[in-house]
Design a protein around this motif. Structure first.
Motif, PDB file in Angstrom:
ATOM      1  N   LEU A  17       0.855  -1.174   0.000  1.00 15.66           N
ATOM      2  CA  LEU A  17       0.000   0.000   0.000  1.00 15.66           C
ATOM      3  C   LEU A  17       0.898   1.232   0.000  1.00 15.66           C
ATOM      4  CD1 LEU A  17      -2.826  -1.170   2.430  1.00 15.66           C
ATOM      5  CD2 LEU A  17      -2.916  -1.050  -0.041  1.00 15.66           C
TER       6      LEU A  17
ATOM      7  N   GLN B 169     -11.125   1.076   3.872  1.00 11.14           N
ATOM      8  CA  GLN B 169     -10.542  -0.135   4.448  1.00 11.14           C
ATOM      9  C   GLN B 169      -9.649   0.207   5.625  1.00 11.14           C
ATOM     10  OE1 GLN B 169      -7.908  -2.162   1.813  1.00 11.14           O
ATOM     11  NE2 GLN B 169      -7.492  -3.861   3.231  1.00 11.14           N
ATOM     12  N   MET B 170      -8.856   1.262   5.473  1.00 11.07           N
ATOM     13  CA  MET B 170      -7.956   1.646   6.536  1.00 11.07           C
ATOM     14  C   MET B 170      -8.718   2.147   7.764  1.00 11.07           C
ATOM     15  SD  MET B 170      -5.238   0.908   5.025  1.00 11.07           S
ATOM     16  CE  MET B 170      -6.232  -0.158   4.006  1.00 11.07           C
TER      17      MET B 170
ATOM     18  N   THR C  25      -0.347   6.653  -1.279  1.00 12.38           N
ATOM     19  CA  THR C  25      -0.720   5.607  -2.219  1.00 12.38           C
ATOM     20  C   THR C  25       0.407   4.585  -2.321  1.00 12.38           C
ATOM     21  OG1 THR C  25      -1.679   5.203  -4.424  1.00 12.38           O
ATOM     22  CG2 THR C  25       0.150   6.775  -4.268  1.00 12.38           C
TER      23      THR C  25
ATOM     24  N   GLN D 170      -8.659   5.224  -2.585  1.00 18.00           N
ATOM     25  CA  GLN D 170      -8.813   3.796  -2.861  1.00 18.00           C
ATOM     26  C   GLN D 170      -8.540   2.933  -1.647  1.00 18.00           C
ATOM     27  OE1 GLN D 170      -5.778   2.195  -5.602  1.00 18.00           O
ATOM     28  NE2 GLN D 170      -4.628   4.106  -5.288  1.00 18.00           N
ATOM     29  N   TYR D 171      -7.863   3.467  -0.616  1.00 21.00           N
ATOM     30  CA  TYR D 171      -7.566   2.720   0.591  1.00 21.00           C
ATOM     31  C   TYR D 171      -8.330   3.211   1.813  1.00 21.00           C
ATOM     32  CZ  TYR D 171      -3.473   1.775  -2.320  1.00 21.00           C
ATOM     33  OH  TYR D 171      -2.650   1.444  -3.356  1.00 21.00           O
TER      34      TYR D 171
ATOM     35  N   GLN E 140      -2.885  -0.653   6.216  1.00 19.34           N
ATOM     36  CA  GLN E 140      -2.751   0.794   6.085  1.00 19.34           C
ATOM     37  C   GLN E 140      -1.884   1.107   4.886  1.00 19.34           C
ATOM     38  OE1 GLN E 140       0.371   2.553   6.842  1.00 19.34           O
ATOM     39  NE2 GLN E 140       1.305   0.560   6.712  1.00 19.34           N
ATOM     40  N   PRO E 141      -1.974   2.350   4.388  1.00 15.60           N
ATOM     41  CA  PRO E 141      -1.232   2.644   3.174  1.00 15.60           C
ATOM     42  C   PRO E 141       0.235   2.916   3.422  1.00 15.60           C
ATOM     43  CG  PRO E 141      -2.535   4.518   3.792  1.00 15.60           C
ATOM     44  CD  PRO E 141      -2.873   3.427   4.751  1.00 15.60           C
TER      45      PRO E 141
END
Length: 252
Positions: free
Chosen positions: A20, A133-134, A219, A129-130, A50-51
Motif C-alpha cells: 500500500l 478499508q484503513m 498511495t 482507494q484505501y 494501512q497505506p
C-alpha cells in the motif's frame, strides 16, 4: 537488539508487509512491534492494514551518547497546510516539500494510542482507494500501537502511558508533478505506565504521495525499495546519509 536479530527482524517485516502507500503508519507500528520483539514471547500485535508499502527499518534504542553533537548539515522548514481537518493540517502546497509536509504530519499522528485519532489521520491522509478499508481497521492499529508501547492490548490505558512520534528528518524526491517519494526519519518514544523508563526507537518510514482531490495523499509504492539504516539527529551518520533536519518553529 543484536545486529543479527535486527537483520532477521527486518527480513520478517519485509515478508509480512502489504503493498500500500505512505502516510498512515498503523500497520507500520504493528509490524515494528513484531520486529523489535523478535523471538521473544510477549503478546502478538494485531496489525491493521494501512497505506504504507515497505516496512520501516527500526533500531531498538538510541545509540550510546558519546557527547559529540554534530549539527545537521541540511535543514528544511516544511510548509504548513492551508486549512485543517479537525486539528490535522491538510491542503498542502502542490510542491515536493508540500508532499513531504503531509507525510510528516501523518507519521506524527499515526503513532497514537487513540483509535479515533488514528482513524482521523486515515481519513485526512489516505488515498481514496484505501481510505475506507484503513479507517475500518483503526481499532486494530491502536491495539498494535499499545502492544508496541508495552501496554495491554485491551482495557484502560494505564496512567502515565505514552506513545509519541517526533519526525526528525526527511528525504523526498519528485517522480513527476503529481507524485513524490518520501522517507521520514522518526524518534518514537514510549512508556508503559507512570514510573517506567521511556524507550526511544529510531524508525525510517518510506512511502509515496500523490496529488489527489486538491491535496497530497498516500498511495502505493515499491515494497522492495532499499531503505537507509535509521540514524539519530546530531550524528555524523545523519549528515552522511543526507537527511534534512525538520525545522519547526524555533527548534530543529
Amino acid at each position: 537488539m543484536t545486529l543479527d536479530l535486527q537483520q532477521r527482524a527486518n527480513r520478517r517485516m519485509r515478508r509480512a508487509v502489504i503493498t500500500l502507500g505512505v502516510l498512515v503508519l498503523v500497520l507500520v507500528a504493528a509490524l515494528v512491534v513484531i520486529a523489535l520483539r523478535g523471538g521473544d514471547a510477549p503478546p502478538k500485535g494485531a496489525p491493521a492494514p494501512q497505506p504504507s508499502t515497505t516496512a520501516p527499518k527500526p533500531t531498538a534504542t538510541l545509540p550510546p551518547d558519546d557527547g559529540g553533537y554534530v549539527a545537521p548539515a541540511e535543514t528544511v522548514k516544511l510548509p504548513d497546510g492551508a486549512t485543517k481537518s479537525g486539528d490535522l493540517p491538510v491542503k498542502f502546497p502542490r510542491t515536493p516539500d508540500g508532499a513531504a509536509a503531509m507525510a510528516v504530519a501523518s507519521a506524527r499522528n499515526a503513532w497514537s494510542l487513540d483509535p479515533q485519532r488514528i482513524r482521523a489521520g486515515i481519513l485526512a491522509y489516505a488515498s481514496a482507494q484505501y481510505r475506507d478499508q484503513m479507517a475500518a481497521s483503526a481499532d486494530a492499529g491502536a491495539k498494535g500501537n499499545r502492544e508496541f508501547a508495552g501496554i495491554p492490548a485491551t482495557g484502560p490505558v494505564p496512567a502515565g502511558a505514552t506513545l509519541n512520534a517526533w519526525p526528525i528528518g526527511v528525504k523526498y524526491a519528485a517522480v513527476d508533478s503529481d507524485t513524490v517519494d518520501v522517507l521520514v526519519l522518526l524518534r518514537v518514544t514510549h512508556a508503559a505506565k507512570t514510573g517506567t523508563q521511556p524507550t526511544t526507537t529510531l524508525i525510517v518510514s518510506p512511502g509515496r504521495a500523490v496529488w489527489e482531490g486538491g491535496d497530497w495523499k498516500g498511495t502505493a509504492t515499491d515494497p522492495n525499495q532499499p531503505l537507509p539504516d535509521p540514524v539519530d539527529i546530531g550524528t555524523v551518520g545523519f549528515n552522511e546519509d543526507r537527511w534534512q533536519a525538520i525545522q519547526e518553529g524555533d527548534r530543529l
